[in-house]
Design an enzyme around this catalytic site. Structure first.
Site, PDB file in Angstrom:
ATOM      1  N   CYS A   2       0.832  -1.196   0.000  1.00  0.00           N
ATOM      2  CA  CYS A   2       0.000   0.000   0.000  1.00  0.00           C
ATOM      3  C   CYS A   2       0.875   1.257   0.000  1.00  0.00           C
ATOM      4  O   CYS A   2       1.884   1.324   0.693  1.00  0.00           O
ATOM      5  CB  CYS A   2      -0.941   0.077   1.197  1.00  0.00           C
ATOM      6  SG  CYS A   2      -2.082  -1.285   1.281  1.00  0.00           S
ATOM      7  N   TRP A  75      -2.700  -2.818  -1.747  1.00  0.00           N
ATOM      8  CA  TRP A  75      -2.382  -4.240  -1.876  1.00  0.00           C
ATOM      9  C   TRP A  75      -3.261  -4.917  -0.837  1.00  0.00           C
ATOM     10  O   TRP A  75      -3.081  -4.723   0.361  1.00  0.00           O
ATOM     11  CB  TRP A  75      -0.897  -4.478  -1.590  1.00  0.00           C
ATOM     12  CG  TRP A  75      -0.450  -5.873  -1.833  1.00  0.00           C
ATOM     13  CD1 TRP A  75      -0.002  -6.392  -3.021  1.00  0.00           C
ATOM     14  CD2 TRP A  75      -0.365  -6.943  -0.873  1.00  0.00           C
ATOM     15  NE1 TRP A  75       0.336  -7.710  -2.854  1.00  0.00           N
ATOM     16  CE2 TRP A  75       0.130  -8.080  -1.554  1.00  0.00           C
ATOM     17  CE3 TRP A  75      -0.670  -7.057   0.483  1.00  0.00           C
ATOM     18  CZ2 TRP A  75       0.328  -9.299  -0.917  1.00  0.00           C
ATOM     19  CZ3 TRP A  75      -0.474  -8.275   1.109  1.00  0.00           C
ATOM     20  CH2 TRP A  75       0.023  -9.378   0.413  1.00  0.00           C
ATOM     21  N   ASN A 101      -2.011   2.317   5.612  1.00  0.00           N
ATOM     22  CA  ASN A 101      -1.150   1.197   5.230  1.00  0.00           C
ATOM     23  C   ASN A 101      -0.874   0.416   6.506  1.00  0.00           C
ATOM     24  O   ASN A 101      -0.537   1.008   7.528  1.00  0.00           O
ATOM     25  CB  ASN A 101       0.153   1.753   4.630  1.00  0.00           C
ATOM     26  CG  ASN A 101       1.182   0.674   4.377  1.00  0.00           C
ATOM     27  OD1 ASN A 101       0.850  -0.495   4.248  1.00  0.00           O
ATOM     28  ND2 ASN A 101       2.440   1.071   4.290  1.00  0.00           N
ATOM     29  N   GLY A 102      -1.045  -0.919   6.452  1.00  0.00           N
ATOM     30  CA  GLY A 102      -0.797  -1.731   7.640  1.00  0.00           C
ATOM     31  C   GLY A 102      -1.988  -2.630   7.931  1.00  0.00           C
ATOM     32  O   GLY A 102      -2.861  -2.810   7.076  1.00  0.00           O
ATOM     33  N   GLU A 485      17.886 -17.154  -7.342  1.00  0.00           N
ATOM     34  CA  GLU A 485      17.440 -15.817  -7.741  1.00  0.00           C
ATOM     35  C   GLU A 485      16.915 -15.831  -9.186  1.00  0.00           C
ATOM     36  O   GLU A 485      15.888 -15.211  -9.486  1.00  0.00           O
ATOM     37  CB  GLU A 485      18.606 -14.830  -7.574  1.00  0.00           C
ATOM     38  CG  GLU A 485      18.386 -13.429  -8.110  1.00  0.00           C
ATOM     39  CD  GLU A 485      17.192 -12.683  -7.506  1.00  0.00           C
ATOM     40  OE1 GLU A 485      16.587 -13.188  -6.564  1.00  0.00           O
ATOM     41  OE2 GLU A 485      16.869 -11.601  -8.032  1.00  0.00           O
ATOM     42  N   LYS A 489      13.097 -14.834 -10.275  1.00  0.00           N
ATOM     43  CA  LYS A 489      12.784 -13.779 -11.257  1.00  0.00           C
ATOM     44  C   LYS A 489      11.809 -14.323 -12.307  1.00  0.00           C
ATOM     45  O   LYS A 489      10.850 -13.656 -12.669  1.00  0.00           O
ATOM     46  CB  LYS A 489      14.054 -13.262 -11.961  1.00  0.00           C
ATOM     47  CG  LYS A 489      14.947 -12.391 -11.146  1.00  0.00           C
ATOM     48  CD  LYS A 489      14.434 -10.995 -10.860  1.00  0.00           C
ATOM     49  CE  LYS A 489      13.707 -10.900  -9.556  1.00  0.00           C
ATOM     50  NZ  LYS A 489      14.438 -10.719  -8.344  1.00  0.00           N
ATOM     51  N   GLU A 492       8.216 -14.842 -10.629  1.00  0.00           N
ATOM     52  CA  GLU A 492       7.407 -13.668 -10.279  1.00  0.00           C
ATOM     53  C   GLU A 492       7.047 -12.826 -11.488  1.00  0.00           C
ATOM     54  O   GLU A 492       6.008 -12.178 -11.507  1.00  0.00           O
ATOM     55  CB  GLU A 492       8.043 -12.827  -9.166  1.00  0.00           C
ATOM     56  CG  GLU A 492       9.377 -12.226  -9.432  1.00  0.00           C
ATOM     57  CD  GLU A 492       9.917 -11.463  -8.213  1.00  0.00           C
ATOM     58  OE1 GLU A 492       9.191 -11.169  -7.264  1.00  0.00           O
ATOM     59  OE2 GLU A 492      11.129 -11.155  -8.229  1.00  0.00           O
ATOM     60  N   HIS A 508      18.823 -36.214  -5.956  1.00  0.00           N
ATOM     61  CA  HIS A 508      18.136 -36.639  -4.726  1.00  0.00           C
ATOM     62  C   HIS A 508      16.639 -36.347  -4.772  1.00  0.00           C
ATOM     63  O   HIS A 508      15.998 -36.302  -3.734  1.00  0.00           O
ATOM     64  CB  HIS A 508      18.777 -35.955  -3.513  1.00  0.00           C
ATOM     65  CG  HIS A 508      20.209 -36.320  -3.328  1.00  0.00           C
ATOM     66  ND1 HIS A 508      20.617 -37.549  -2.875  1.00  0.00           N
ATOM     67  CD2 HIS A 508      21.342 -35.620  -3.598  1.00  0.00           C
ATOM     68  CE1 HIS A 508      21.945 -37.597  -2.850  1.00  0.00           C
ATOM     69  NE2 HIS A 508      22.403 -36.434  -3.291  1.00  0.00           N
ATOM     70  N   LYS A 607       5.925  -4.238  -3.841  1.00  0.00           N
ATOM     71  CA  LYS A 607       7.368  -4.010  -3.729  1.00  0.00           C
ATOM     72  C   LYS A 607       7.852  -4.125  -2.290  1.00  0.00           C
ATOM     73  O   LYS A 607       8.873  -4.721  -2.005  1.00  0.00           O
ATOM     74  CB  LYS A 607       7.673  -2.619  -4.279  1.00  0.00           C
ATOM     75  CG  LYS A 607       9.130  -2.221  -4.224  1.00  0.00           C
ATOM     76  CD  LYS A 607       9.878  -2.867  -5.345  1.00  0.00           C
ATOM     77  CE  LYS A 607      11.355  -2.539  -5.322  1.00  0.00           C
ATOM     78  NZ  LYS A 607      12.106  -3.545  -6.086  1.00  0.00           N
TER      79      LYS A 607
HETATM   80  O1  M6R Z   1      12.668  -4.527   0.504  1.00  0.00           O
HETATM   81  P1  M6R Z   1      13.248  -5.892   0.747  1.00  0.00           P
HETATM   82  O2  M6R Z   1      14.555  -6.068   0.052  1.00  0.00           O
HETATM   83  O3  M6R Z   1      13.346  -6.225   2.197  1.00  0.00           O
HETATM   84  O4  M6R Z   1      12.226  -6.899   0.084  1.00  0.00           O
HETATM   85  C1  M6R Z   1      12.385  -8.283   0.221  1.00  0.00           C
HETATM   86  C2  M6R Z   1      11.526  -9.039  -0.741  1.00  0.00           C
HETATM   87  O5  M6R Z   1      10.174  -8.744  -0.518  1.00  0.00           O
HETATM   88  C3  M6R Z   1      11.864  -8.732  -2.204  1.00  0.00           C
HETATM   89  O6  M6R Z   1      13.197  -8.980  -2.481  1.00  0.00           O
HETATM   90  C4  M6R Z   1      10.985  -9.602  -3.131  1.00  0.00           C
HETATM   91  O7  M6R Z   1      11.335 -10.939  -3.028  1.00  0.00           O
HETATM   92  C5  M6R Z   1      11.059  -9.113  -4.574  1.00  0.00           C
HETATM   93  N1  M6R Z   1       9.788  -9.313  -5.195  1.00  0.00           N
HETATM   94  C6  M6R Z   1      12.059  -9.833  -5.389  1.00  0.00           C
HETATM   95  O8  M6R Z   1      12.103  -9.485  -6.716  1.00  0.00           O
END
Ligand code: M6R
Length: 612
Positions: A2, A75, A101-102, A485, A489, A492, A508, A607
C-alpha cells in the site's frame, strides 16, 4: 504494501500532486486506488478497482484546484480488491476520510463496539473502522480525538486523515509502517510512504518514527509523541536521490532501465570505498568499530525474497574470505524459531526498502538477545537503519520495478565489500589477495556493460523457451544462490513454475521432474565446481532435457554440451554471482514481456512487504 501520498498547499492542484504521487507509489500495491479532497464544506472521494492507468479518469472526476488531498494505492489484506474496499474510507457523516497502510489487528472488536453504537460499515476492510472510531471521539479538538483514537489501534499503521473542519491539514500517525513528511520552501507540504512519491517536488524529508502523530499544514509539520502527547523536534534530511532516477528514462519498463543501470549502481556502491594500492576497504562512517567486529564469533544473515538470496551469496563469500561461521536465514522463520544468538553474534539484515516487516522483526529479536546488528540497505533513513548498530548503504537509487534487480546486485556488492573489510580485521586474507580482489571488483561495471551489449542474444533464447511451463535452475557453490534468484525472477515475472536447486542435489529428488518439457538453466561458468555441474547437466541431458547454460565467454567446451548459451564475462570465482545473474534477469524480463505480462507490476505482488 500500500502507498500513501498527501499534499497540502496552494501552489499546485492537490489532486494532481496526489495522482502523480500514486503513479510513483503504485509499485507498493496496485489492486485498487483512491483519492479524497475537501471541496467546499464537504468531502469528495473517488475510488476504483484495478491499475491506476485504467481508473485514472474515475479518480480525477470532479477534482479541480483544491489545495489538500490524500491518496492511496492498495495491496489487499482484509477484503477483496473491490471498489468498496478501496481506500479512502469515510465515516457515516462523511466528515472524516482515512487512508491506511498496515493491519489493524483489533478491528473486529472495534467494529463490534462501533456497530453497537449505530455505526454502519460499507467495506470488509480493517481501515474503515478508523474513520468511524475517529468520528466516535467526543473531544472538540480533533487533534486530541485523533490521538485518543489512534491509541486504541493495535497492529501496524501509517495513516493520513482529512477532517472537513480543518481544510488545510492532513493528520497522520505511524506505527510499524513507513511514513515520511516532505518539506518544500514555498510550495506546500507532503506526506508519503516513500520519498519516490514526492521526489519531483522536494528532497527535504522528515522520516517519522514509530508512535509519532501530528499534522501538516501548507507551511509546516507539527509532530507529537503518541505516548505522551508532547511536541517533538523536527529532524530534516536532504536526500541525494535524483528525481530523474524515478522515471523510466526512455526504457519500456522500469525493470529494463534498472537492469541497465547496474554498471553505475556497482560504481556507486563501491564509490570511494576502495583503496586498491593498500588493499583496503574504507568505511569511514560505519558506526560499528573494528574492535566490536573482532569480538564476533558468528554471523547470521537474515532477509526475505531476493534480499535473502543476496544474503546466501554473502554467506559463501564471508565464510570463504573471513573464516567465520555464517548462517543465512529467512527472516520470517528466524523471528519465530527461538534462534540461538548472543553478544558474540553479528546479525546482518539485508533489505532494499528497509521496511520489510519480517526483517524488522528479526532484527528486533537479535537486538533483544544482545547481538550486534547491522543492515545492508538501499533506502536511506528507512526503519531498518534506525534499529541497527550500523548500516552499510548500497546506493542503488530508487528501485521501482517490483522484481528486484539492481538492488540485488548492489546487495551482493555490499557483501563482497563487507567481507573484504572484515577479512582485514580478522587477518584472514593477505593484502596481495585483497588487492587482486579489489582490482577485479573495479572491473565488474565494465564487464556488465559488455554483457548488456549482447542482450539481443538473451532475447532469442527467451523467444525459444517462452512457452515452457516448468524450469529447473541449477547452480553450485557461489552460484547456487544465483540459481535461486534466477528462478524467482522467472516465477514472479512470468508466472512460470521455476525451481532453483543446488545442482548436486538434483539426483536426490528433482531429477524425477526432468523430461523434454522441463528445460534446465544451468550456471556453468568457469569455477572450481565446473566439472561437477557439468556432470549434473549430462544427467539432465540423458533425460531428454533442453539445457540453457550460463557460460563464461570463450568456453567452447561448455557450449558443446548445452542447447543454448547465455554468455558472461570472465572474473574471479567469488565475484561470479555478480555477472551470472545479469542474463538470468534479462531472460525473465524478456519471457514476461513476450507473454505480454505486466513486467513492472506482476500480479499479486507488492514491492515493499510491510505486513507479515
Ligand atoms: O525490501 P526488501 O529487500 O526487504 O524486500 C524483500 C523481498 O520482498 C523482495 O526482495 C521480493 O522478493 C522481490 N519481489 C524480489 O524481486
Amino acid at each position: 504494501m500500500c502507498g500513501i501520498i498527501g499534499y497540502t498547499g496552494s501552489v499546485f492542484a492537490a489532486s494532481k500532486v496526489v495522482l502523480d504521487g500514486l503513479e510513483r507509489l503504485e509499485y507498493r500495491g496496485y489492486d485498487s486506488a483512491g483519492l479524497a479532497t475537501i471541496k467546499g464544506s464537504g468531502l469528495l472521494v473517488n475510488r476504483g478497482s484495478g491499475k491506476l492507468r485504467l481508473i485514472r479518469s474515475v479518480l480525477e472526476k470532479g477534482m479541480g484546484s483544491e489545495s489538500v488531498a490524500i491518496g492511496h494505492t492498495r495491496w489487499a489484506t482484509h477484503g477483496k480488491p473491490t471498489e468498496e474496499n478501496a481506500h479512502p474510507h469515510v465515516d457515516n457523516a462523511r466528515r472524516i476520510v482515512v487512508v491506511h497502510n498496515g493491519i489493524i489487528e483489533n478491528y473486529l472488536d472495534l467494529k463490534g463496539e462501533l456497530s453497537a453504537k449505530g455505526h454502519r460499515f460499507d467495506s470488509q476492510t480493517d481501515t474503515e473502522i478508523i474513520a468511524h472510531l475517529l468520528a466516535d471521539m467526543e473531544n472538540p479538538d480533533f487533534l486530541v480525538s485523533f490521538r485518543q483514537a489512534v491509541l486504541r489501534l493495535e497492529g501496524a499503521y501509517a495513516l493520513a486523515v482529512l477532517h472537513v473542519n480543518y481544510p488545510d491539514r492532513i493528520f497522520f500517525a505511524r506505527k510499524n509502517c513507513p511514513l515520511i513528511v516532505g518539506h518544500s520552501e514555498n510550495e506546500g507540504m507532503f506526506l508519503g510512504s516513500d520519498p519516490a512519491a514526492m521526489l519531483s517536488y522536494t528532497r527535504t524529508v522528515t522520516y517519522l518514527n514509530d508512535l509519532e502523530y501530528g499534522y501538516i499544514d501548507p507551511t509546516s509539520v507539527h509532530l507529537f509523541s503518541l505516548n505522551s502527547g508532547e511536541p517533538l523536534p523536527i529532524q530534516k534530511e536532504v536526500l541525494d536521490w535524483n528525481p530523474v532516477a524515478a522515471e523510466k528514462g526512455g526504457y519500456r519498463h522500469f525493470m529494463l532501465k534498472e537492469i541497465h543501470e547496474q554498471p553505475d549502481v556497482v560504481r556507486n556502491t563501491l564509490g570511494g570505498r576502495l583503496d586498491e594500492a593498500r588493499g583496503k576497504v574504507l568505511l569511514p562512517d560505519f558506526q560499528i568499530s573494528p574492535e566490536q567486529f573482532s569480538k564476533i564469533d558468528r554471523i547470521v544473515i537474515t532477509a526475505c525474497g531476493t534480499a535473502y538470496y543476496s544474503g546466501l551469496v554473502g554467506k559463501y563469500v564471508l565464510e570463504r574470505l573471513c573464516r567465520i561461521p555464517v548462517d543465512a536465514e529467512l527472516a520470517s522463520e528466524f523471528r519465530y524459531r527461538d534462534p540461538v544468538i548472543n553478544e558474540k553474534t553479528l546479525v546482518i539484515a539485508v533489505s532494499q526498502s528497509g521496511e520489510t516487516a519480517d526483517t524488522l522483526a528479526a532484527i528486533e529479536l537479535a537486538r533483544a538477545r544482545g547481538a550486534t546488528t547491522m543492515a545492508i540497505v538501499n533506502v536511506k533513513g528507512s526503519s531498518l537503519t534506525r534499529r541497527v548498530d550500523g548500516t552499510l548503504y548500497i546506493h542503488a537509487g530508487p528501485e521501482i520495478g517490483v522484481a528486484s534487480t539492481k538492488a540485488y546486485l548492489a546487495m551482493v556488492v555490499g557483501f563482497e565489500l563487507f567481507a573484504l573489510y572484515l577479512s582485514e580485521i580478522r587477518n584472514t586474507l593477505s593484502s596481495d589477495s585483497r588487492r587482486e580482489f579489489i582490482h577485479e571488483l573495479k572491473l565488474i561495471p565494465g564487464k556488465i556493460e559488455e554483457q548488456l551489449k549482447h542482450k539481443e542474444d538473451v532475447l532469442q533464447v527467451a523467444q525459444k523457451y517462452q512457452n515452457y511451463r516448468n524450469f529447473l535452475y541449477l547452480g553450485r557453490d557461489y552460484n547456487y544462490p544465483t540459481a535461486l534468484e534466477g528462478a524467482l525472477k522467472l516465477k514472479e515475472l512470468s508466472y512460470i513454475h521455476a525451481e532453483g536447486y543446488a545442482s548436486g542435489e538434483m539426483k536426490h529428488g528433482p531429477i524425477a521432474l526432468l523430461d523434454r518439457d522441463c528445460p534446465v538453466v544451468a550456471i556453468l561458468s568457469e569455477s572450481s565446481v565446473y566439472e561437477k555441474v557439468l556432470s549434473n547437466i549430462q544427467e539432465a541431458r540423458a533425460r531428454d532435457c533442453l539445457v540453457i547454460g550460463v557460460l563464461t565467454e570463450g568456453s567452447t567446451h561448455s557450449a558443446s554440451v548445452v542447447d543454448d548459451s547465455l554468455i558472461t564475462q570472465r572474473t574471479i570465482e567469488v565475484l561470479s554471482p555478480l555477472l551470472n545473474v545479469i542474463p538470468l534477469q534479462l531472460f525473465a524480463y524478456f519471457v514476461s514481456d513476450l507473454k505480454g505480462l505486466d513486467v513492472d507490476q506482476p500480479r499479486n505482488l507488492a514491492k515493499s512487504v510491510t505486513v507479515e
